[in-house]
Scaffold this active site. Structure first.
Site, PDB file in Angstrom:
ATOM      1  N   GLY A   1       0.816  -1.207   0.000  1.00 19.64           N
ATOM      2  CA  GLY A   1       0.000   0.000   0.000  1.00 19.64           C
ATOM      3  C   GLY A   1       0.847   1.254   0.000  1.00 19.64           C
TER       4      GLY A   1
ATOM      5  N   ASN B   1      -4.351   2.705  -3.543  1.00 22.10           N
ATOM      6  CA  ASN B   1      -5.490   2.846  -2.640  1.00 22.10           C
ATOM      7  C   ASN B   1      -6.254   1.527  -2.574  1.00 22.10           C
ATOM      8  OD1 ASN B   1      -7.821   3.771  -1.203  1.00 22.10           O
ATOM      9  ND2 ASN B   1      -7.233   5.835  -1.817  1.00 22.10           N
TER      10      ASN B   1
ATOM     11  N   HIS C   1      -5.511  15.704   2.246  1.00 17.22           N
ATOM     12  CA  HIS C   1      -5.043  14.706   3.216  1.00 17.22           C
ATOM     13  C   HIS C   1      -4.664  15.346   4.547  1.00 17.22           C
ATOM     14  CE1 HIS C   1      -4.731  11.998  -0.253  1.00 17.22           C
ATOM     15  NE2 HIS C   1      -4.637  11.012   0.605  1.00 17.22           N
ATOM     16  N   HIS C   2      -4.477  14.481   5.536  1.00 15.18           N
ATOM     17  CA  HIS C   2      -3.958  14.867   6.846  1.00 15.18           C
ATOM     18  C   HIS C   2      -2.547  15.444   6.686  1.00 15.18           C
ATOM     19  CE1 HIS C   2      -1.252  11.309   6.979  1.00 15.18           C
ATOM     20  NE2 HIS C   2      -2.186  10.777   6.214  1.00 15.18           N
TER      21      HIS C   2
ATOM     22  N   LYS D   1       1.078  13.405   6.158  1.00 18.24           N
ATOM     23  CA  LYS D   1       1.367  12.589   4.976  1.00 18.24           C
ATOM     24  C   LYS D   1       2.731  12.967   4.388  1.00 18.24           C
ATOM     25  CE  LYS D   1      -0.563  11.123   0.549  1.00 18.24           C
ATOM     26  NZ  LYS D   1      -0.009   9.779   0.755  1.00 18.24           N
TER      27      LYS D   1
ATOM     28  N   GLY E   1      -0.493   9.089  -3.926  1.00 17.68           N
ATOM     29  CA  GLY E   1      -0.395   8.008  -4.909  1.00 17.68           C
ATOM     30  C   GLY E   1      -1.700   7.837  -5.673  1.00 17.68           C
TER      31      GLY E   1
END
Ligand SMILES: NC(=O)C1=CN([C@@H]2O[C@H](COP(=O)(O)OP(=O)(O)OC[C@H]3O[C@@H](n4cnc5c(N)ncnc54)[C@H](OP(=O)(O)O)[C@@H]3O)[C@@H](O)[C@H]2O)C=CC1
Ligand SMILES: O=C(O)C1=N[C@H](C(=O)O)C[C@H](O)C1
Length: 245
Positions: free
Chosen positions: A74, A103, A131-132, A135, A141
């Site tokens: 992942g 993902n 995103h948070h 990251k 990705g």
């Protein structure tokens, strides 16, 4: 029982993967490895799941593939050159397979699929990923892969570049371009992982949006990968080929 090892086991996603593997009746968690732990504990695994960091994932993969261990990956940061390197390692270790997916969320895979389907019908497309703030990589990705799929669909439909008359801009104002598609990355406290694909045509727009509410959302896709990877052939990129889309 499939013997499973997890790399990045103390990370945000790794914790969820360990929990899901332990809860599955047909899987056995034989090793949970994180930074500074020895990889030797993974030697008893038939499948290793990697959710670590783009800077270390290649070394992890080389170690696993060299020992004939299947991998479900992942971790992000894979470009064409990295994928070719992995193909080379797998070719030297026949019977060993790898599944690499940016993902593992089923809804995220569908979002990419729908964006690819819609892309040929619109003159304009841009991607916004959110995103948070912890990251490591930007763009995500998922956004990179979406841009590649959308760009391929546009090429096949004979579409050129999205119209854009910008001649004056601050650096970065139009985001990054991946395969000619503009990608914008937002980092914001409170978020997990989200993406919008914005498509525009004559007098109308279409927005395809995906929201991750919990990192547990990645685990059904990861477990599917763990169960299926021994039967794959060499390298598989993306979870979509394991789903009946
Ligand atoms: N494909 C998918 O569905 C998803 C992919 N991701 C990707 O997965 C990756 C991890 O994300 P996330 O869990 O949020 O990140 P975290 O930083 O929370 O977790 C990564 C873990 O890996 C550890 N680690 C670092 N180096 C090594 C190493 N050499 N060997 C073993 N463990 C190591 C880290 O330790 P330390 O903190 O001490 O450095 C950390 O515990 C990212 O690339 C992210 O983009 C994330 C969500 C879903
Ligand atoms: O780092 C994350 O959090 C995520 N990483 C993956 C990506 O880069 O696409 C998947 C998801 O977006 C969460």
């Amino acid at each position: 029982m499939i013997k499973v090892g997890v790399l990045g086991a103390r990370g945000r996603v790794g914790v969820e993967v360990c929990r899901a593997v332990e809860a599955a009746e047909d899987l056995e968690l034989v090793a949970a490895v994180d930074k500074d732990d020895s990889l030797d504990a993974l030697a008893k695994a038939e499948v290793v799941v990697d959710f670590t960091h783009p800077d270390v994932v290649m070394a992890n993969l080389e170690w696993c593939i060299g020992r004939g261990i299947h991998t479900v990956v992942g971790t992000t940061g894979f470009d064409a050159a990295r994928l070719d390197t992995v193909r080379g390692w797998l070719a030297r270790n026949p019977g060993t397979n790898a599944l690499i997916a940016p993902n593992f969320g089923i809804a995220a895979v569908l979002m990419m699929h729908f964006a690819q389907q819609a892309a040929r019908h619109f003159e304009s497309v841009e991607i916004v990923e959110l995103h948070h703030p912890n990251k490591a990589d930007a763009p995500s990705g998922t956004a990179r892969r979406t841009a590649e799929l959308v760009a391929r669909a546009r090429r096949e439909a004979g579409l050129g570049a999205s119209p854009d008359a910008t001649t004056t801009q601050l650096d970065g104002a139009r985001g990054a371009t991946v395969d000619g598609v503009h990608v914008h990355a937002v980092r914001l406290g409170g978020l997990i992982a989200h993406q919008e694909v914005l498509l525009g045509g004559e007098g109308e727009t279409l927005t395809i949006r995906h929201d991750t509410m919990s990192r547990a959302s990645f685990t059904p896709g990861v477990l599917l990968g763990v169960r299926r990877v021994p039967g794959l052939d060499g390298l598989t990129v993306g979870l979509e080929s394991l789903l009946d889309l």
